[in-house]
Design a protein around this motif. Structure first.
Motif, PDB file in Angstrom:
ATOM      1  N   ASP A  14       0.827  -1.207   0.000  1.00 33.28           N
ATOM      2  CA  ASP A  14       0.000   0.000   0.000  1.00 33.28           C
ATOM      3  C   ASP A  14       0.862   1.258   0.000  1.00 33.28           C
ATOM      4  O   ASP A  14       0.561   2.227  -0.707  1.00 33.28           O
ATOM      5  N   LEU A  15       1.933   1.257   0.797  1.00 30.36           N
ATOM      6  CA  LEU A  15       2.815   2.425   0.844  1.00 30.36           C
ATOM      7  C   LEU A  15       3.470   2.662  -0.513  1.00 30.36           C
ATOM      8  O   LEU A  15       3.629   3.813  -0.946  1.00 30.36           O
ATOM      9  N   GLU A  16       3.836   1.590  -1.194  1.00 28.67           N
ATOM     10  CA  GLU A  16       4.419   1.732  -2.534  1.00 28.67           C
ATOM     11  C   GLU A  16       3.374   2.252  -3.513  1.00 28.67           C
ATOM     12  O   GLU A  16       3.642   3.169  -4.307  1.00 28.67           O
ATOM     13  N   ARG A  17       2.167   1.679  -3.445  1.00 24.63           N
ATOM     14  CA  ARG A  17       1.107   2.079  -4.375  1.00 24.63           C
ATOM     15  C   ARG A  17       0.725   3.549  -4.207  1.00 24.63           C
ATOM     16  O   ARG A  17       0.445   4.250  -5.195  1.00 24.63           O
ATOM     17  N   LEU A  18       0.760   4.033  -2.978  1.00 25.96           N
ATOM     18  CA  LEU A  18       0.385   5.417  -2.688  1.00 25.96           C
ATOM     19  C   LEU A  18       1.513   6.407  -2.961  1.00 25.96           C
ATOM     20  O   LEU A  18       1.318   7.615  -2.852  1.00 25.96           O
ATOM     21  N   GLY A  19       2.701   5.905  -3.299  1.00 27.34           N
ATOM     22  CA  GLY A  19       3.822   6.793  -3.573  1.00 27.34           C
ATOM     23  C   GLY A  19       4.505   7.308  -2.331  1.00 27.34           C
ATOM     24  O   GLY A  19       5.278   8.272  -2.395  1.00 27.34           O
ATOM     25  N   VAL A  20       4.240   6.675  -1.178  1.00 30.77           N
ATOM     26  CA  VAL A  20       4.882   7.088   0.065  1.00 30.77           C
ATOM     27  C   VAL A  20       6.347   6.669   0.078  1.00 30.77           C
ATOM     28  O   VAL A  20       7.218   7.404   0.552  1.00 30.77           O
ATOM     29  N   ILE A  21       6.630   5.488  -0.446  1.00 28.82           N
ATOM     30  CA  ILE A  21       8.003   4.992  -0.572  1.00 28.82           C
ATOM     31  C   ILE A  21       8.313   4.800  -2.047  1.00 28.82           C
ATOM     32  O   ILE A  21       7.405   4.724  -2.885  1.00 28.82           O
ATOM     33  N   ALA A  22       9.582   4.727  -2.355  1.00 25.26           N
ATOM     34  CA  ALA A  22      10.000   4.558  -3.744  1.00 25.26           C
ATOM     35  C   ALA A  22       9.540   3.192  -4.276  1.00 25.26           C
ATOM     36  O   ALA A  22       9.432   2.219  -3.521  1.00 25.26           O
ATOM     37  N   SER A  23       9.268   3.135  -5.558  1.00 25.96           N
ATOM     38  CA  SER A  23       8.817   1.888  -6.170  1.00 25.96           C
ATOM     39  C   SER A  23       9.923   0.842  -6.146  1.00 25.96           C
ATOM     40  O   SER A  23      11.109   1.162  -6.284  1.00 25.96           O
ATOM     41  N   ALA A  24       9.512  -0.388  -5.968  1.00 26.57           N
ATOM     42  CA  ALA A  24      10.475  -1.490  -5.944  1.00 26.57           C
ATOM     43  C   ALA A  24      10.892  -1.856  -7.361  1.00 26.57           C
ATOM     44  O   ALA A  24      10.189  -1.587  -8.335  1.00 26.57           O
ATOM     45  N   TYR A  45       8.608   7.005   7.470  1.00 30.76           N
ATOM     46  CA  TYR A  45       7.152   7.140   7.444  1.00 30.76           C
ATOM     47  C   TYR A  45       6.565   6.816   8.820  1.00 30.76           C
ATOM     48  O   TYR A  45       5.660   7.502   9.286  1.00 30.76           O
ATOM     49  N   ARG A  46       7.089   5.785   9.476  1.00 32.86           N
ATOM     50  CA  ARG A  46       6.577   5.439  10.807  1.00 32.86           C
ATOM     51  C   ARG A  46       6.788   6.605  11.772  1.00 32.86           C
ATOM     52  O   ARG A  46       5.885   6.967  12.535  1.00 32.86           O
ATOM     53  N   ASP A  47       7.978   7.190  11.753  1.00 31.50           N
ATOM     54  CA  ASP A  47       8.236   8.330  12.637  1.00 31.50           C
ATOM     55  C   ASP A  47       7.354   9.520  12.287  1.00 31.50           C
ATOM     56  O   ASP A  47       6.819  10.201  13.165  1.00 31.50           O
ATOM     57  N   LEU A  48       7.202   9.758  10.998  1.00 36.14           N
ATOM     58  CA  LEU A  48       6.396  10.898  10.566  1.00 36.14           C
ATOM     59  C   LEU A  48       4.930  10.695  10.931  1.00 36.14           C
ATOM     60  O   LEU A  48       4.240  11.640  11.337  1.00 36.14           O
ATOM     61  N   ALA A  49       4.444   9.470  10.809  1.00 39.09           N
ATOM     62  CA  ALA A  49       3.055   9.171  11.177  1.00 39.09           C
ATOM     63  C   ALA A  49       2.830   9.405  12.665  1.00 39.09           C
ATOM     64  O   ALA A  49       1.766   9.880  13.084  1.00 39.09           O
ATOM     65  N   HIS A  50       3.828   9.071  13.479  1.00 42.89           N
ATOM     66  CA  HIS A  50       3.716   9.331  14.915  1.00 42.89           C
ATOM     67  C   HIS A  50       3.737  10.820  15.204  1.00 42.89           C
ATOM     68  O   HIS A  50       3.053  11.314  16.112  1.00 42.89           O
ATOM     69  N   ALA A  51       4.487  11.560  14.411  1.00 43.34           N
ATOM     70  CA  ALA A  51       4.636  12.996  14.653  1.00 43.34           C
ATOM     71  C   ALA A  51       3.404  13.783  14.244  1.00 43.34           C
ATOM     72  O   ALA A  51       2.945  14.665  14.988  1.00 43.34           O
ATOM     73  N   VAL A  52       2.843  13.495  13.074  1.00 40.92           N
ATOM     74  CA  VAL A  52       1.769  14.336  12.538  1.00 40.92           C
ATOM     75  C   VAL A  52       0.527  13.553  12.127  1.00 40.92           C
ATOM     76  O   VAL A  52      -0.427  14.129  11.603  1.00 40.92           O
ATOM     77  N   GLY A  53       0.539  12.230  12.332  1.00 41.30           N
ATOM     78  CA  GLY A  53      -0.609  11.426  11.931  1.00 41.30           C
ATOM     79  C   GLY A  53      -0.368  10.763  10.589  1.00 41.30           C
ATOM     80  O   GLY A  53       0.331  11.314   9.730  1.00 41.30           O
ATOM     81  N   PRO A  54      -0.949   9.571  10.372  1.00 41.27           N
ATOM     82  CA  PRO A  54      -0.688   8.820   9.138  1.00 41.27           C
ATOM     83  C   PRO A  54      -1.167   9.518   7.872  1.00 41.27           C
ATOM     84  O   PRO A  54      -0.510   9.434   6.837  1.00 41.27           O
ATOM     85  N   VAL A  55      -2.295  10.198   7.930  1.00 41.83           N
ATOM     86  CA  VAL A  55      -2.815  10.867   6.726  1.00 41.83           C
ATOM     87  C   VAL A  55      -1.856  11.955   6.278  1.00 41.83           C
ATOM     88  O   VAL A  55      -1.489  12.047   5.094  1.00 41.83           O
ATOM     89  N   GLU A  56      -1.431  12.811   7.216  1.00 44.36           N
ATOM     90  CA  GLU A  56      -0.509  13.895   6.877  1.00 44.36           C
ATOM     91  C   GLU A  56       0.851  13.340   6.478  1.00 44.36           C
ATOM     92  O   GLU A  56       1.519  13.876   5.581  1.00 44.36           O
ATOM     93  N   ALA A  57       1.267  12.246   7.104  1.00 46.02           N
ATOM     94  CA  ALA A  57       2.557  11.637   6.765  1.00 46.02           C
ATOM     95  C   ALA A  57       2.543  11.115   5.338  1.00 46.02           C
ATOM     96  O   ALA A  57       3.498  11.313   4.573  1.00 46.02           O
ATOM     97  N   ARG A  58       1.472  10.422   4.951  1.00 44.29           N
ATOM     98  CA  ARG A  58       1.383   9.912   3.572  1.00 44.29           C
ATOM     99  C   ARG A  58       1.358  11.057   2.570  1.00 44.29           C
ATOM    100  O   ARG A  58       2.038  11.010   1.539  1.00 44.29           O
TER     101      ARG A  58
END
Length: 228
Positions: A14-24, A45-58
């Motif tokens: 899902d993270l790859e599909r959403l463009g959150v991480i680089a494509s494999a 992404y895990r740290d960022l999700a903790h900092a500002v929430g998963p929606v804002e991190a993505r």
């Protein structure tokens, strides 16, 4: 990747599909192959999700790959500003509560009650009724109005009494009206959390943890921005 990061296989997809991480890179058999750098992106992404929430991190990690570097840097800086605004709000509220916490329990101090009239509150605080009306005009205190045969009377519920106490304490300490307005606004925005110093300390500790998570993610976010 799942074993390395603690995310499920589906979450990685899902993270790859959403463009959150680089494509494999796809192997000959179609399997995904991720580089060590992408492992770092998942952790960021895990740290960022903790900092500002998963929606804002993505949203952020997807956006910084698509916009010019200057805009990407500004976006990351805005996250720091957002968290710091919450910290300042909590600190302002805490100072306000400290200002009234040390009040001596005397006959002149307001008692815990459901409501007070303007006369009762002015006597309890040792200020004139006209001062309370001025504070009301400045938005510092919000009494309720009830209709009586002789007109509209002010009634101060518990929340308004507390705001009046904070205003009186801060004014006595030399705070200007704009400073008091800012403090009362912070108290109102924090709602029930503002009732407890312990709760505010918990909030401040949480903000510290979120800030550290954002700082940990920052190095990887910088690498993504620099890579274009």
């Amino acid at each position: 990747m799942a074993a390395e990061t603690g995310y499920s296989v589906q979450q990685i997809r899902d993270l790859e599909r959403l463009g959150v991480i680089a494509s494999a890179v796809r192997a000959g058999n179609g399997y995904r192959q991720f580089s060590a750098a992408v492992v770092g992106e998942v952790r960021a992404y895990r740290d960022l999700a903790h900092a500002v929430g998963p929606v804002e991190a993505r949203r952020t990690m997807r956006a910084i790959r698509m916009v010019p570097p200057g805009e990407a840097v500004a976006l990351v800086c805005s996250l720091h500003t957002q968290i710091d605004r919450g910290r300042e709000q909590a600190l302002v509220a805490r100072r306000a509560l400290e200002a009234i916490q040390g009040e001596a329990e005397t006959e002149a101090a307001p008692v815990e009650t459901d409501a007070m009239t303007i006369t009762e509150l002015s006597r309890a605080l040792g200020v004139r009724a006209s001062t309370l009306r001025f504070w009301e005009k400045q938005g510092l205190v919000k009494p309720e109005r009830i209709d009586r045969q002789t007109g509209s009377a002010r009634i101060y519920p518990v929340e308004a009494i507390r705001e009046a106490r904070i205003t009186a304490a801060l004014r006595a300490a030399g705070y200007r009206i704009p400073d008091v307005q800012r403090t009362v606004a912070a108290i109102r925005d924090l709602d029930d959390v503002s009732r407890s110093l312990e709760a505010l300390d918990t909030r401040l500790n949480s903000i510290t943890d979120r800030t550290l998570s954002l700082l940990r993610a920052a190095a990887t976010l910088a690498q993504i921005i620099e890579s274009g």
